[in-house]
Scaffold this motif. Structure first.
Motif, short mmCIF file in Angstrom:
data_model
loop_
_atom_site.label_atom_id
_atom_site.label_comp_id
_atom_site.label_asym_id
_atom_site.label_seq_id
_atom_site.Cartn_x
_atom_site.Cartn_y
_atom_site.Cartn_z
N TYR A 26 5.28 3.82 2.22
CA TYR A 26 4.47 2.62 1.99
C TYR A 26 4.28 1.81 3.27
O TYR A 26 5.00 1.96 4.25
CB TYR A 26 5.13 1.74 0.94
CG TYR A 26 6.44 1.10 1.38
CD1 TYR A 26 6.45 -0.15 1.95
CD2 TYR A 26 7.64 1.79 1.26
CE1 TYR A 26 7.65 -0.73 2.37
CE2 TYR A 26 8.82 1.22 1.68
CZ TYR A 26 8.83 -0.02 2.24
OH TYR A 26 10.01 -0.58 2.66
N GLU A 39 0.86 -1.18 0.00
CA GLU A 39 0.00 0.00 0.00
C GLU A 39 0.90 1.23 0.00
O GLU A 39 1.63 1.46 0.96
CB GLU A 39 -0.90 0.00 1.23
CG GLU A 39 -1.80 1.20 1.32
CD GLU A 39 -2.66 1.22 2.56
OE1 GLU A 39 -3.47 2.14 2.68
OE2 GLU A 39 -2.50 0.33 3.42
N MET A 81 -2.76 0.55 -4.00
CA MET A 81 -2.51 -0.73 -3.37
C MET A 81 -2.40 -1.80 -4.46
O MET A 81 -3.12 -1.73 -5.46
CB MET A 81 -3.65 -1.07 -2.41
CG MET A 81 -3.42 -2.32 -1.59
SD MET A 81 -4.81 -2.68 -0.48
CE MET A 81 -4.79 -1.24 0.57
N GLU A 119 -1.73 7.63 -3.53
CA GLU A 119 -2.12 6.41 -2.86
C GLU A 119 -2.53 5.32 -3.84
O GLU A 119 -3.21 5.59 -4.82
CB GLU A 119 -3.28 6.68 -1.90
CG GLU A 119 -2.90 7.61 -0.77
CD GLU A 119 -4.03 7.83 0.22
OE1 GLU A 119 -4.99 7.03 0.23
OE2 GLU A 119 -3.94 8.79 1.00
#
Length: 103
Positions: free
Chosen positions: A97, A54, A78, A76
């Motif tokens: 991260y 992430e 993931m 951002e």
């Protein structure tokens, strides 16, 4: 993001001549995560266990196994990495991260 009742190991995980640094977080539920920072550069990591990466900030692209096109991240994002594989990160700006490992 918050980890309740977690233990943070004081010793840093230092990779690529200090350009990637993370700290291990052991959670009460038995999971292990790392929180880290990456400087600009190109990095290839090998996995033992499956990972969920992430990214909390930064600009980078990721070459993942079994994907033809790189994943482009600005801010951002993931993604998952299978066990016993490798992935390459091309970091353009400082990136932060959290990595979660499969048990």
């Amino acid at each position: 993001m918050e980890f309740k009742n977690a233990t943070i190991l004081k010793k840093a995980n230092v990779y690529f001549d200090g350009k990637v640094v993370s700290y291990t977080v052991k959670c009460e539920d038995g999971t292990t995560k790392t929180l880290g920072v990456m400087q600009a550069g190109d990095y290839t990591f090998n996995t033992g266990a499956a990972e969920v990466m992430e990214f909390l900030s930064g600009e980078l692209s990721v070459e993942l196994p079994n994907q033809k096109e790189p994943l482009v991240i600005q801010g951002e994002a993931m993604f998952e990495v299978p066990a016993n594989s490798s992935f390459t990160l091309h970091v353009k700006t400082v990136a932060t991260y959290c990595c979660a490992y499969a048990n």
